[in-house]
Scaffold this motif. Structure first.
Motif, PDB file in Angstrom:
ATOM      1  N   GLY A 155      10.946   3.513   1.688  1.00 46.44           N
ATOM      2  CA  GLY A 155       9.833   2.302   1.197  1.00 46.44           C
ATOM      3  C   GLY A 155       8.965   2.457   0.654  1.00 46.44           C
ATOM      4  O   GLY A 155       9.714   2.127  -0.423  1.00 46.44           O
ATOM      5  N   CYS A 156       8.021   1.210   0.534  1.00 45.25           N
ATOM      6  CA  CYS A 156       7.434   0.250  -0.227  1.00 45.25           C
ATOM      7  C   CYS A 156       5.932   1.180  -0.728  1.00 45.25           C
ATOM      8  O   CYS A 156       5.722   1.030  -1.738  1.00 45.25           O
ATOM      9  CB  CYS A 156       7.265  -0.755  -0.591  1.00 45.25           C
ATOM     10  SG  CYS A 156       6.503  -1.078   1.144  1.00 45.25           S
ATOM     11  N   ALA A 157       5.818   2.868  -0.322  1.00 43.33           N
ATOM     12  CA  ALA A 157       4.213   3.475  -0.251  1.00 43.33           C
ATOM     13  C   ALA A 157       4.520   4.272  -1.574  1.00 43.33           C
ATOM     14  O   ALA A 157       6.126   4.512  -1.778  1.00 43.33           O
ATOM     15  CB  ALA A 157       4.126   4.070   1.065  1.00 43.33           C
ATOM     16  N   GLY A 158       3.821   4.148  -2.106  1.00 53.65           N
ATOM     17  CA  GLY A 158       3.872   5.459  -3.726  1.00 53.65           C
ATOM     18  C   GLY A 158       3.848   7.129  -2.603  1.00 53.65           C
ATOM     19  O   GLY A 158       3.600   7.062  -1.929  1.00 53.65           O
ATOM     20  N   PRO A 159       4.527   7.742  -4.063  1.00 49.39           N
ATOM     21  CA  PRO A 159       5.010   9.142  -3.816  1.00 49.39           C
ATOM     22  C   PRO A 159       3.711   9.962  -3.540  1.00 49.39           C
ATOM     23  O   PRO A 159       4.016  10.944  -2.632  1.00 49.39           O
ATOM     24  CB  PRO A 159       5.920   9.814  -4.988  1.00 49.39           C
ATOM     25  CG  PRO A 159       5.568   8.337  -6.006  1.00 49.39           C
ATOM     26  CD  PRO A 159       5.116   7.428  -5.834  1.00 49.39           C
ATOM     27  N   ASP A 160       2.107   8.973  -4.540  1.00 48.28           N
ATOM     28  CA  ASP A 160       1.287   9.995  -4.421  1.00 48.28           C
ATOM     29  C   ASP A 160       0.599   9.738  -2.994  1.00 48.28           C
ATOM     30  O   ASP A 160      -0.429  10.176  -2.197  1.00 48.28           O
ATOM     31  CB  ASP A 160      -0.057   9.536  -5.657  1.00 48.28           C
ATOM     32  CG  ASP A 160       0.171   8.466  -6.024  1.00 48.28           C
ATOM     33  OD1 ASP A 160       0.851   7.580  -4.940  1.00 48.28           O
ATOM     34  OD2 ASP A 160      -0.449   8.184  -6.973  1.00 48.28           O
ATOM     35  N   GLY A 161       0.389   8.293  -2.393  1.00 44.24           N
ATOM     36  CA  GLY A 161      -0.112   7.746  -1.462  1.00 44.24           C
ATOM     37  C   GLY A 161      -0.777   7.933  -1.607  1.00 44.24           C
ATOM     38  O   GLY A 161      -2.159   8.041  -0.721  1.00 44.24           O
ATOM     39  N   ALA A 162      -1.752   7.253  -2.714  1.00 40.41           N
ATOM     40  CA  ALA A 162      -3.236   7.556  -2.681  1.00 40.41           C
ATOM     41  C   ALA A 162      -4.240   6.076  -2.474  1.00 40.41           C
ATOM     42  O   ALA A 162      -5.031   6.010  -1.696  1.00 40.41           O
ATOM     43  CB  ALA A 162      -3.643   7.722  -4.532  1.00 40.41           C
ATOM     44  N   ASP A 163      -2.886   4.832  -2.988  1.00 41.76           N
ATOM     45  CA  ASP A 163      -3.425   3.376  -2.543  1.00 41.76           C
ATOM     46  C   ASP A 163      -2.583   3.144  -1.044  1.00 41.76           C
ATOM     47  O   ASP A 163      -1.339   3.078  -1.675  1.00 41.76           O
ATOM     48  CB  ASP A 163      -3.688   2.522  -4.294  1.00 41.76           C
ATOM     49  CG  ASP A 163      -4.586   3.291  -4.325  1.00 41.76           C
ATOM     50  OD1 ASP A 163      -5.611   3.787  -4.141  1.00 41.76           O
ATOM     51  OD2 ASP A 163      -4.459   2.727  -6.019  1.00 41.76           O
TER      52      ASP A 163
ATOM     53  N   ASP B 178       4.859   4.201   7.810  1.00 42.03           N
ATOM     54  CA  ASP B 178       3.950   5.009   7.438  1.00 42.03           C
ATOM     55  C   ASP B 178       3.103   3.085   7.536  1.00 42.03           C
ATOM     56  O   ASP B 178       3.315   2.007   7.838  1.00 42.03           O
ATOM     57  CB  ASP B 178       4.765   4.099   5.802  1.00 42.03           C
ATOM     58  CG  ASP B 178       5.516   5.349   5.290  1.00 42.03           C
ATOM     59  OD1 ASP B 178       5.417   6.945   5.978  1.00 42.03           O
ATOM     60  OD2 ASP B 178       6.262   5.319   4.210  1.00 42.03           O
ATOM     61  N   TRP B 179       1.932   3.763   7.468  1.00 34.53           N
ATOM     62  CA  TRP B 179       0.943   2.770   7.392  1.00 34.53           C
ATOM     63  C   TRP B 179       0.276   2.668   6.437  1.00 34.53           C
ATOM     64  O   TRP B 179       0.242   3.290   5.349  1.00 34.53           O
ATOM     65  CB  TRP B 179      -0.520   3.668   8.239  1.00 34.53           C
ATOM     66  CG  TRP B 179      -1.641   2.688   8.272  1.00 34.53           C
ATOM     67  CD1 TRP B 179      -2.077   1.898   8.136  1.00 34.53           C
ATOM     68  CD2 TRP B 179      -2.965   3.420   8.159  1.00 34.53           C
ATOM     69  NE1 TRP B 179      -3.414   1.303   8.313  1.00 34.53           N
ATOM     70  CE2 TRP B 179      -3.807   2.517   7.952  1.00 34.53           C
ATOM     71  CE3 TRP B 179      -3.324   4.757   7.796  1.00 34.53           C
ATOM     72  CZ2 TRP B 179      -5.560   2.539   7.887  1.00 34.53           C
ATOM     73  CZ3 TRP B 179      -4.649   5.234   7.846  1.00 34.53           C
ATOM     74  CH2 TRP B 179      -5.863   4.041   7.751  1.00 34.53           C
ATOM     75  N   ILE B 180       0.253   1.679   5.215  1.00 33.17           N
ATOM     76  CA  ILE B 180       0.316   0.838   3.805  1.00 33.17           C
ATOM     77  C   ILE B 180      -0.166  -0.118   3.842  1.00 33.17           C
ATOM     78  O   ILE B 180      -0.402  -1.461   3.172  1.00 33.17           O
ATOM     79  CB  ILE B 180       1.827   0.228   3.766  1.00 33.17           C
ATOM     80  CG1 ILE B 180       2.330  -0.776   4.443  1.00 33.17           C
ATOM     81  CG2 ILE B 180       2.801   1.306   4.026  1.00 33.17           C
ATOM     82  CD1 ILE B 180       3.448  -1.354   3.935  1.00 33.17           C
ATOM     83  N   GLY B 181      -1.682  -0.357   4.835  1.00 38.51           N
ATOM     84  CA  GLY B 181      -2.461  -1.546   4.619  1.00 38.51           C
ATOM     85  C   GLY B 181      -3.346  -1.659   5.312  1.00 38.51           C
ATOM     86  O   GLY B 181      -3.324  -0.932   7.069  1.00 38.51           O
ATOM     87  N   GLN B 182      -4.429  -2.224   5.339  1.00 39.28           N
ATOM     88  CA  GLN B 182      -5.643  -2.024   5.980  1.00 39.28           C
ATOM     89  C   GLN B 182      -6.351  -3.642   5.386  1.00 39.28           C
ATOM     90  O   GLN B 182      -6.887  -3.199   3.987  1.00 39.28           O
ATOM     91  CB  GLN B 182      -6.564  -0.252   6.102  1.00 39.28           C
ATOM     92  CG  GLN B 182      -7.641  -0.713   7.174  1.00 39.28           C
ATOM     93  CD  GLN B 182      -8.608   0.170   7.425  1.00 39.28           C
ATOM     94  OE1 GLN B 182      -8.065   1.229   6.830  1.00 39.28           O
ATOM     95  NE2 GLN B 182     -10.066  -0.569   7.497  1.00 39.28           N
ATOM     96  N   SER B 183      -6.785  -4.483   6.543  1.00 40.22           N
ATOM     97  CA  SER B 183      -8.025  -5.653   5.772  1.00 40.22           C
ATOM     98  C   SER B 183      -8.959  -5.432   6.314  1.00 40.22           C
ATOM     99  O   SER B 183      -9.377  -4.101   6.399  1.00 40.22           O
ATOM    100  CB  SER B 183      -7.396  -7.098   7.122  1.00 40.22           C
ATOM    101  OG  SER B 183      -7.978  -6.610   8.368  1.00 40.22           O
ATOM    102  N   ASN B 184      -9.574  -6.502   5.849  1.00 40.79           N
ATOM    103  CA  ASN B 184     -11.173  -6.233   5.909  1.00 40.79           C
ATOM    104  C   ASN B 184     -11.489  -6.660   7.360  1.00 40.79           C
ATOM    105  O   ASN B 184     -10.613  -7.297   8.358  1.00 40.79           O
ATOM    106  CB  ASN B 184     -11.893  -7.684   4.692  1.00 40.79           C
ATOM    107  CG  ASN B 184     -10.908  -8.820   4.927  1.00 40.79           C
ATOM    108  OD1 ASN B 184      -9.317  -9.077   5.021  1.00 40.79           O
ATOM    109  ND2 ASN B 184     -11.953  -9.795   5.389  1.00 40.79           N
ATOM    110  N   ASP B 185     -12.383  -7.223   7.751  1.00 45.26           N
ATOM    111  CA  ASP B 185     -13.639  -7.446   8.857  1.00 45.26           C
ATOM    112  C   ASP B 185     -13.596  -8.962   9.098  1.00 45.26           C
ATOM    113  O   ASP B 185     -14.090  -9.843   8.041  1.00 45.26           O
ATOM    114  CB  ASP B 185     -14.637  -6.249   9.087  1.00 45.26           C
ATOM    115  CG  ASP B 185     -14.799  -5.053   9.841  1.00 45.26           C
ATOM    116  OD1 ASP B 185     -13.208  -4.880   9.956  1.00 45.26           O
ATOM    117  OD2 ASP B 185     -15.506  -4.382   9.087  1.00 45.26           O
ATOM    118  N   TYR B 186     -12.849  -9.704  10.015  1.00 47.44           N
ATOM    119  CA  TYR B 186     -13.637 -10.562  10.845  1.00 47.44           C
ATOM    120  C   TYR B 186     -14.406 -10.519  11.615  1.00 47.44           C
ATOM    121  O   TYR B 186     -13.192 -10.472  12.610  1.00 47.44           O
ATOM    122  CB  TYR B 186     -12.506 -11.548  10.365  1.00 47.44           C
ATOM    123  CG  TYR B 186     -12.456 -13.085  11.513  1.00 47.44           C
ATOM    124  CD1 TYR B 186     -13.190 -13.808  10.997  1.00 47.44           C
ATOM    125  CD2 TYR B 186     -11.195 -13.201  12.490  1.00 47.44           C
ATOM    126  CE1 TYR B 186     -12.935 -14.882  11.777  1.00 47.44           C
ATOM    127  CE2 TYR B 186     -10.962 -14.443  13.443  1.00 47.44           C
ATOM    128  CZ  TYR B 186     -12.417 -14.812  12.921  1.00 47.44           C
ATOM    129  OH  TYR B 186     -12.090 -16.508  13.009  1.00 47.44           O
TER     130      TYR B 186
END
Length: 290
Positions: free
Chosen positions: A29-37, A186-194
């Motif tokens: 996985g490319c998610a950080g261990p803390d999962g903050a961002d 893992d859920w690793i990103g979320q975009s802005n609204d279009y």
């Protein structure tokens, strides 16, 4: 897997993970261990402000920026469409994403809140029908996901069209990003609204700028008479039949027209010769009587 408070994004993540491809294997996985961002910064941009129902495709883009020092692979964006009228159907939204220069279809599924969720999991559009015809195994030929290197940005081209039966509406598009790990992820990103508007298909029977419900004005009798009078030329006074002209009228006409015309000169000469002949005959008759 991360806890996802928005219900729509949780459903989007679930749609991206189920069913998992048969050949998928758990990767790093490319998610950080803390999962903050989120490890991937995700941005939608470049799309039109409105789409016409039954019109062509509108082009927009999805940027995936890897902010970590690890390579992120098995990346599956998931687009969520939320319309104000809650009447947009999965069959009306035609969305495709490009990978390796080929378009891939996105199949939308409705949620309990009448939102549409579509995961980037399908193979190329051209090979879809062929794969189905050959009875491919479940998961074979599916899209394996994008790979984004550390510190790199991947721009994914999207195109959207709406069928002609789509009602006018206001739609908000959002993208969640999932990294698959076998049958988990893992859920690793979320975009802005279009946000964009949906315009109705124009009626081909209606002329631009005209109201089909407006009554057509009938011409009045006065207008008809005026048009008839204007279309009929007035009679020419010079063409009126006034009968034979007197000697005085002929003299006046001769004085008015002058002797410039050859026909007038010829006529005047003939008259003078006739008058002279009559005068000679009269004198001869007078002498014989004496």
């Amino acid at each position: 897997m991360r806890l996802c408070p928005p219900v729509s994004l949780c459903l989007a993540v679930a749609a991206a993970l189920l069913p998992a491809p048969a050949h998928a294997e758990a990767g790093p996985g490319c998610a950080g261990p803390d999962g903050a961002d989120f490890p991937l910064t995700t941005r939608l941009h470049g799309g039109p402000d409105s789409y016409r129902a039954g019109g062509g495709y509108g082009i927009w883009y999805l940027d995936l920026t890897n902010t970590t020092r690890l390579t992120c692979d098995g990346i599956h964006p998931v687009v969520v469409l939320v319309d104000a009228g809650r009447d947009l159907k999965p069959s009306q939204a035609r969305l495709e994403f490009y990978a390796d220069g080929q378009p891939h279809p996105v199949h939308f599924e409705p949620t309990d809140d009448d939102e549409l969720v579509g995961a980037f999991t399908e193979g190329p559009t051209d090979g879809e029908a062929e794969g189905q015809a050959e009875g491919r195994a479940d998961g074979a030929g599916d899209f394996p996901g994008f790979t984004v290197g550390p510190g790199r940005t991947l721009t994914v081209k999207l195109r959207l069209a709406l069928t002609s039966d789509t009602a006018p509406n206001a739609v908000t598009a959002n993208a969640a990003v999932v990294q698959r790990h076998g049958d988990d992820g893992d859920w690793i990103g979320q975009s802005n609204d279009y946000r964009f508007a949906v315009e109705a298909e124009p009626d081909p029977d209606t002329a631009p700028g005209l109201d089909p419900a407006a009554p057509t004005a009938e011409p009045t009798s006065t207008a008809t008479a005026a048009a008839t009078s204007a279309a009929t030329p007035a009679p020419d006074a010079s063409a009126a039949d006034t009968g034979p002209l007197s000697l005085a009228d002929e003299a006046e006409e001769l004085a008015r027209t002058g002797l410039n015309s050859p026909a007038v000169l010829f006529g005047a000469t003939a008259c003078l010769l006739a008058a002279g002949t009559l005068l000679l005959l009269a004198r001869r008759l007078a002498r014989r009587r004496r």
